[in-house]
Design an enzyme around this catalytic site. Sequence first.
Site, PDB file in Angstrom:
ATOM      1  N   HIS A 122      57.353  42.569  55.058  1.00  0.00           N
ATOM      2  CA  HIS A 122      55.704  41.811  54.361  1.00  0.00           C
ATOM      3  C   HIS A 122      55.047  43.366  53.010  1.00  0.00           C
ATOM      4  O   HIS A 122      56.136  44.196  53.059  1.00  0.00           O
ATOM      5  CB  HIS A 122      55.566  42.297  55.413  1.00  0.00           C
ATOM      6  CG  HIS A 122      55.341  43.723  56.244  1.00  0.00           C
ATOM      7  ND1 HIS A 122      54.724  44.696  55.406  1.00  0.00           N
ATOM      8  CD2 HIS A 122      56.617  44.007  57.225  1.00  0.00           C
ATOM      9  CE1 HIS A 122      55.426  45.788  56.789  1.00  0.00           C
ATOM     10  NE2 HIS A 122      56.170  44.795  57.078  1.00  0.00           N
ATOM     11  N   ASP A 123      54.720  42.620  52.501  1.00  0.00           N
ATOM     12  CA  ASP A 123      53.769  43.412  51.648  1.00  0.00           C
ATOM     13  C   ASP A 123      53.935  43.625  50.314  1.00  0.00           C
ATOM     14  O   ASP A 123      53.587  44.497  49.417  1.00  0.00           O
ATOM     15  CB  ASP A 123      52.912  44.588  52.224  1.00  0.00           C
ATOM     16  CG  ASP A 123      52.026  44.281  53.472  1.00  0.00           C
ATOM     17  OD1 ASP A 123      50.780  43.401  53.102  1.00  0.00           O
ATOM     18  OD2 ASP A 123      52.569  44.600  54.579  1.00  0.00           O
ATOM     19  N   GLY A 171      59.210  46.713  53.941  1.00  0.00           N
ATOM     20  CA  GLY A 171      58.043  46.601  54.119  1.00  0.00           C
ATOM     21  C   GLY A 171      57.566  47.242  52.830  1.00  0.00           C
ATOM     22  O   GLY A 171      57.902  48.288  52.817  1.00  0.00           O
TER      23      GLY A 171
END
Length: 256
Positions: free
Chosen positions: A119-120, A137
């Site tokens: 994520h991200d 992440g």
Amino acid sequence: MIHPSAIVHPGAKLGENVHIGPYSIIGEHVEIGDNTRIGPHVVIEGHTRIGCDNEIFQFCSIGAPPQDKKYDAEPTRLEIGDRNTIREYCSFNVGTAQDAGVTRIGNDNWIMAYVHVAHDCQVGNHTIFANNATLAGHVHVGDWAILGGFTGVHQFVRIGAHSFCGVGTVLLQDLPPYVTVSGSPAQPHGINSEGLRRRGFSSAGIMAIKRAYRTLYRSGLKLDEARDKIAEIAAEHQEVGIFLDFIAHSARGIVR
């Protein structure tokens, strides 16, 4: 160009000449650009936008919720650019509300089997991720970076443009542009001079980058002192300015 066994939600938006292979599943909020090919047994879900001329091989998981306990089903996104090759068993997650809310992968990337992009993460253009490279992440990867097989990257680490990670590298701190590293934890081993030559860097520019590297890693100077010396080189060579700026804005500290 959709195989009869594939499941495509009526709300999904498909461009021209999109191929969807057998048993693949395309979710409601997915957008896929022209001429992109999705292999068999691929799951694309979440708020995911995929550009044009990509090829995604079998058994990939694209746009699944992040592996983050704080995630609470917010409508975060995954964006993939154009002309990417994504090989078997890759997994890319959407972003989280604690960051920009979007995971991004740019254009012209070559991503081999079993790569995980958490994520991200923000991945640039023209990168190469060899088999089993893994991003935790919030990792940022610059253009033309190369991650060797089984490279593991700690969360919030930044990887500079044109850098190179050898096989089995473990990155716990930021990797400046142009630098070659390997080992667990990563240790510097010069600059990616061959890659720079292939990409059209001048001999003078490469020599200036080598001088900056030696100043940072071989001179014995403290970091602030090395930065002052590198600034003198950067005043005459734009390529070194990128190196200097990266070091100045490192939040985790650099591999050194």
